[in-house]
Write an enzyme that holds these catalytic residues in place. Structure first.
Site, PDB file in Angstrom:
ATOM      1  N   GLY A  19       0.827  -1.004   0.202  1.00 61.96           N
ATOM      2  CA  GLY A  19       0.282  -0.347  -0.665  1.00 61.96           C
ATOM      3  C   GLY A  19       0.502   1.209   0.160  1.00 61.96           C
ATOM      4  N   GLY A  48       0.993   4.763   3.608  1.00 60.57           N
ATOM      5  CA  GLY A  48       2.523   3.602   2.722  1.00 60.57           C
ATOM      6  C   GLY A  48       3.499   4.925   2.367  1.00 60.57           C
ATOM      7  CB  ALA A  93      -9.503  -0.292   7.791  1.00 64.64           C
ATOM      8  CB  SER A 122      -2.108   8.861  15.644  1.00 66.67           C
ATOM      9  OG  SER A 122      -3.329   9.525  15.570  1.00 66.67           O
ATOM     10  CE  LYS A 148      -5.487   6.461  15.355  1.00 66.10           C
ATOM     11  NZ  LYS A 148      -6.035   6.189  14.021  1.00 66.10           N
ATOM     12  CG  HIS A 180      -5.345   8.625  19.369  1.00 65.48           C
ATOM     13  ND1 HIS A 180      -6.022   9.073  18.035  1.00 65.48           N
ATOM     14  CD2 HIS A 180      -4.244   9.115  19.869  1.00 65.48           C
ATOM     15  CE1 HIS A 180      -5.352   9.818  17.963  1.00 65.48           C
ATOM     16  NE2 HIS A 180      -4.275  10.107  19.133  1.00 65.48           N
ATOM     17  CG  ASN A 181      -8.846   7.081  15.345  1.00 67.19           C
ATOM     18  OD1 ASN A 181      -7.650   7.960  16.279  1.00 67.19           O
ATOM     19  ND2 ASN A 181      -9.353   8.134  14.701  1.00 67.19           N
ATOM     20  CD  GLU A 185      -9.022  12.693  16.119  1.00 71.81           C
ATOM     21  OE1 GLU A 185      -7.497  11.655  15.840  1.00 71.81           O
ATOM     22  OE2 GLU A 185      -9.606  12.476  14.763  1.00 71.81           O
ATOM     23  CG  HIS A 220     -37.384  -5.339  36.047  1.00 73.63           C
ATOM     24  ND1 HIS A 220     -37.286  -6.082  35.536  1.00 73.63           N
ATOM     25  CD2 HIS A 220     -37.766  -4.420  35.245  1.00 73.63           C
ATOM     26  CE1 HIS A 220     -37.719  -5.469  34.359  1.00 73.63           C
ATOM     27  NE2 HIS A 220     -38.716  -4.438  33.955  1.00 73.63           N
TER      28      HIS A 220
HETATM   29  C1  6PG Z   1      -4.848  10.058  14.014  1.00 71.96           C
HETATM   30  C2  6PG Z   1      -6.563  10.365  13.210  1.00 71.96           C
HETATM   31  C3  6PG Z   1      -6.837   9.861  11.702  1.00 71.96           C
HETATM   32  C4  6PG Z   1      -7.702  10.494  11.230  1.00 71.96           C
HETATM   33  C5  6PG Z   1      -8.765  10.165  11.413  1.00 71.96           C
HETATM   34  C6  6PG Z   1     -10.431  11.139  11.250  1.00 71.96           C
HETATM   35  O1  6PG Z   1      -5.034   9.477  14.720  1.00 71.96           O
HETATM   36  O2  6PG Z   1      -3.555   9.854  12.347  1.00 71.96           O
HETATM   37  O3  6PG Z   1      -7.276  10.106  13.904  1.00 71.96           O
HETATM   38  O4  6PG Z   1      -6.918   8.667  11.988  1.00 71.96           O
HETATM   39  O5  6PG Z   1      -7.978  11.869  11.724  1.00 71.96           O
HETATM   40  O6  6PG Z   1      -9.209   8.822  10.973  1.00 71.96           O
HETATM   41  O7  6PG Z   1     -11.148  10.000  11.716  1.00 71.96           O
HETATM   42  P1  6PG Z   1     -13.116  10.823  10.979  1.00 71.96           P
HETATM   43  O8  6PG Z   1     -12.914  11.202  10.086  1.00 71.96           O
HETATM   44  O9  6PG Z   1     -13.528  10.001  11.588  1.00 71.96           O
HETATM   45  O10 6PG Z   1     -13.002  12.645  11.916  1.00 71.96           O
END
Ligand code: 6PG
Length: 461
Positions: free
Chosen positions: A8, A13, A73, A125, A180, A183-184, A187, A442
């Site tokens: 990729g 990549g 993915a 990330s 991860k 993390h998101n 985010e 219940h």
């Molecule tokens: C990272 C980000 C990356 C991306 C998300 C965006 O850590 O580099 O999290 O993975 O920004 O996939 O996600 P959305 O499109 O759902 O906002």
């Protein structure tokens, strides 16, 4: 023979391959998309080898082969694994660096294990720039296999302010992709908190984009020292190419998503984790598309409190802490449920550089979990408990003001409710239990004696 292979070669990549190469390792690259290989071939030298077939790619690698799969993915990953399998030898190591769902990674880990292949699901990330210059990496899977790729991953990973690489072994199965996903979700939560603060700054404090840019830049040197502060300041001051305005005023206010934040919420529902800030952030993206857009703009005619900017900074600092706290709460509930031994200080340290949620607060989180300290909630740690006590009045004042002004603050309000709940000994769930027992027998537990109880409510009326 090349030391590392990447399948990729789109931006992520290709940049990861160049990063590996820049650190002195030899790398082969392959893609089913020939123009991607042609673009990669422009960098060819004895340590960077473009390959044009699966066989050429696999045969170019030293054994045990170490292959990073950096593609979309979902199905493409399964297809790639099926194509690769007959070409591999036992002991080879495959790393999936995409944003894969951890359920898929769990399944693939065991499928590959049955063929004697080590499978590492690795969160990556930091976007394109991070891939080239230092991403945060979250690898999960077989620890012995991880040790074999660790020298390369440690070389290419971002370095925390104290110089340590932002990569460490996370845990078994799909735990790397789980981390991860968390993390998101964090985010999503922190980004939504920023946009609510931005809304208050523009609609109540009457700040211009350039003023707000300066405020976020200032906070980045102050209480909210974070990548998201830095880029918020940049986004707000960016001039538009098509109009004389700042571009922010012409970006359509509908938030898109690829779904990894949503996945965190799905698993929170499965585990029963109260990640209200992240849930509200996911829902706020839905609302941004679902609102009817009928109605008038908010125009605040009331007083602008003199301490508003200072309170917003404290609000954002505390809101950010709640988003992290909820992420770590879900990690510990997942660790129990999935029987993973997760190393919380290492996870915090992994996020200290290279990733989207990097901030100086992660060092405080690392310290909170240091020396194997067990916390049910991050706010049990003294540093975070003091932060909560110090900043809670600011958050309360901001929510009081936004309530009066009619400005929605789903994540900031959720953060306040969360903090008012976590140490609360008298949440009113007793009434819910009474109602459940009334209409459905219940049953309920009592607070004064052991056992399971049911009341014959009708007779007692
Ligand atoms: C990272 C980000 C990356 C991306 C998300 C965006 O850590 O580099 O999290 O993975 O920004 O996939 O996600 P959305 O499109 O759902 O906002």
């Amino acid at each position: 023979m090349q030391q590392f292979g990447i399948i990729g070669l789109s931006v992520m990549g290709k940049n990861l391959a160049l990063n590996v190469h820049n650190h002195g390792f030899s790398v082969s690259g392959f893609s089913i998309d020939k123009p991607e290989v042609d673009a990669f071939a422009k960098y060819e030298d004895e340590k960077l080898k473009p390959t044009y077939s699966w066989e050429e790619f696999v045969n170019s690698l030293e054994k045990p082969r170490k292959i990073l799969i950096q593609i979309a993915a979902g199905k493409p990953v399964d297809q790639t694994l099926q194509t690769l399998l007959p070409l591999l030898d036992k002991g080879d190591i495959l790393i999936d660096g995409g944003n894969s769902n951890f359920h898929d990674t769990n399944r693939r880990y065991h499928e590959m294990e049955a063929h004697g292949i080590h499978f590492i699901g690795m969160g990556v990330s930091g976007g394109e720039e991070g891939a080239l210059n230092g991403p945060a990496l979250m690898p999960g899977g077989d620890e012995e296999a991880y040790k074999k790729v660790a020298p390369i991953l440690e070389a290419i990973a971002a370095k925390a302010p104290d110089g340590r690489p932002c990569v460490s072994y996370i845990g078994p199965e799909g735990s790397g992709h789980y981390v991860k996903m968390i993390h998101n979700g964090i985010e999503y939560g922190i980004m939504q908190e920023f946009s609510e603060v931005y809304d208050v700054l523009r609609k109540i404090a009457g700040k211009t984009n350039d003023d707000m840019s300066a405020i976020f830049a200032d906070w980045n040197q102050g209480l909210v020292h974070a990548y998201l502060s830095e880029i918020t300041a940049e986004v707000l001051k960016q001039k538009d190419k098509l109009t004389p305005d700042n571009v922010i005023d012409h970006i359509l206010n509908e938030a898109s998503y690829k779904g990894t934040g949503n996945w965190m919420l799905e698993d929170a529902i499965h585990l029963g984790t109260p990640i209200s800030v992240i849930a509200e952030a996911v829902l706020a993206r839905f609302m941004s598309k679902a609102t009817t857009r009928e109605g008038k703009e908010i125009s605040w005619k009331g007083e602008v409190p003199s301490d508003l900017i200072a309170n917003l900074e404290k609000t954002l600092q505390l809101g950010q802490a709640v988003a992290y706290a909820q992420g770590f709460q879900q990690l510990s509930m997942a660790a129990d449920a999935y029987k993973w031994d997760l190393r919380y200080p290492a996870i915090a340290q992994n996020w200290e550089a290279g990733c989207i949620i990097r901030s100086s607060m992660l060092k405080d989180i690392e310290n909170a979990y240091a020396d194997g300290k067990k916390l049910d909630n991050l706010f049990q740690d003294k540093y975070f408990n003091d932060l909560m006590k110090e900043n809670l009045p600011a958050l309360q004042k901001v929510i009081e003001l936004t309530t009066k002004a009619g400005i929605p603050t789903p994540t900031l309000s959720a953060a306040l409710n969360y903090l008012e709940s976590i140490f609360n000994p008298s949440l009113p769930a007793n009434l819910v239990q009474g109602q459940r027992d009334y209409f459905g027998a219940h049953t309920y537990l009592r607070n004064d004696r052991e056992g399971v109880y049911h009341t014959e409510w009708y007779e007692e009326k």
